[in-house]
Design a protein around this motif. Sequence first.
Motif, PDB file in Angstrom:
ATOM      1  N   GLU A  47       7.804  -0.074 -27.261  1.00 56.92           N
ATOM      2  CA  GLU A  47       8.571   0.181 -26.036  1.00 56.92           C
ATOM      3  C   GLU A  47       8.829   1.681 -25.854  1.00 56.92           C
ATOM      4  O   GLU A  47       8.653   2.226 -24.773  1.00 56.92           O
ATOM      5  N   SER A  49       7.093   4.161 -27.168  1.00 58.73           N
ATOM      6  CA  SER A  49       5.812   4.810 -26.931  1.00 58.73           C
ATOM      7  C   SER A  49       5.389   4.663 -25.472  1.00 58.73           C
ATOM      8  O   SER A  49       4.934   5.626 -24.839  1.00 58.73           O
ATOM      9  N   ASN A  50       5.545   3.462 -24.912  1.00 57.61           N
ATOM     10  CA  ASN A  50       5.202   3.230 -23.521  1.00 57.61           C
ATOM     11  C   ASN A  50       6.076   4.041 -22.581  1.00 57.61           C
ATOM     12  O   ASN A  50       5.600   4.594 -21.587  1.00 57.61           O
ATOM     13  N   ALA A  51       7.357   4.140 -22.900  1.00 57.28           N
ATOM     14  CA  ALA A  51       8.277   4.921 -22.068  1.00 57.28           C
ATOM     15  C   ALA A  51       7.896   6.407 -22.083  1.00 57.28           C
ATOM     16  O   ALA A  51       7.915   7.070 -21.037  1.00 57.28           O
ATOM     17  N   ALA A  53       4.874   7.588 -22.664  1.00 62.34           N
ATOM     18  CA  ALA A  53       3.590   7.726 -21.970  1.00 62.34           C
ATOM     19  C   ALA A  53       3.787   7.745 -20.462  1.00 62.34           C
ATOM     20  O   ALA A  53       3.115   8.485 -19.752  1.00 62.34           O
ATOM     21  N   GLU A  54       4.713   6.936 -19.967  1.00 61.84           N
ATOM     22  CA  GLU A  54       4.973   6.887 -18.530  1.00 61.84           C
ATOM     23  C   GLU A  54       5.646   8.156 -18.023  1.00 61.84           C
ATOM     24  O   GLU A  54       5.412   8.581 -16.898  1.00 61.84           O
ATOM     25  N   SER A  55       6.456   8.775 -18.872  1.00 58.88           N
ATOM     26  CA  SER A  55       7.171   9.984 -18.435  1.00 58.88           C
ATOM     27  C   SER A  55       6.311  11.233 -18.552  1.00 58.88           C
ATOM     28  O   SER A  55       6.667  12.280 -18.017  1.00 58.88           O
TER      29      SER A  55
END
Length: 56
Positions: A47, A49-51, A53-55
Amino acid sequence: MTQINPPPNLPARFIKLSEALGVDISAGGVCSMWLRNNMNTTALRIEKSNALAESA
């Protein structure tokens, strides 16, 4: 007590990382950082890591 579920190849991955960066880091130190940053389970680490990557 909080459980930590490190991936099975954790020590090997961090040995390579520490050699590449020229720093000394232990698997226990990594797990402590995960706990400090509320990333003590695989799901929380994914979670986070995904956050990140999105930012980016």
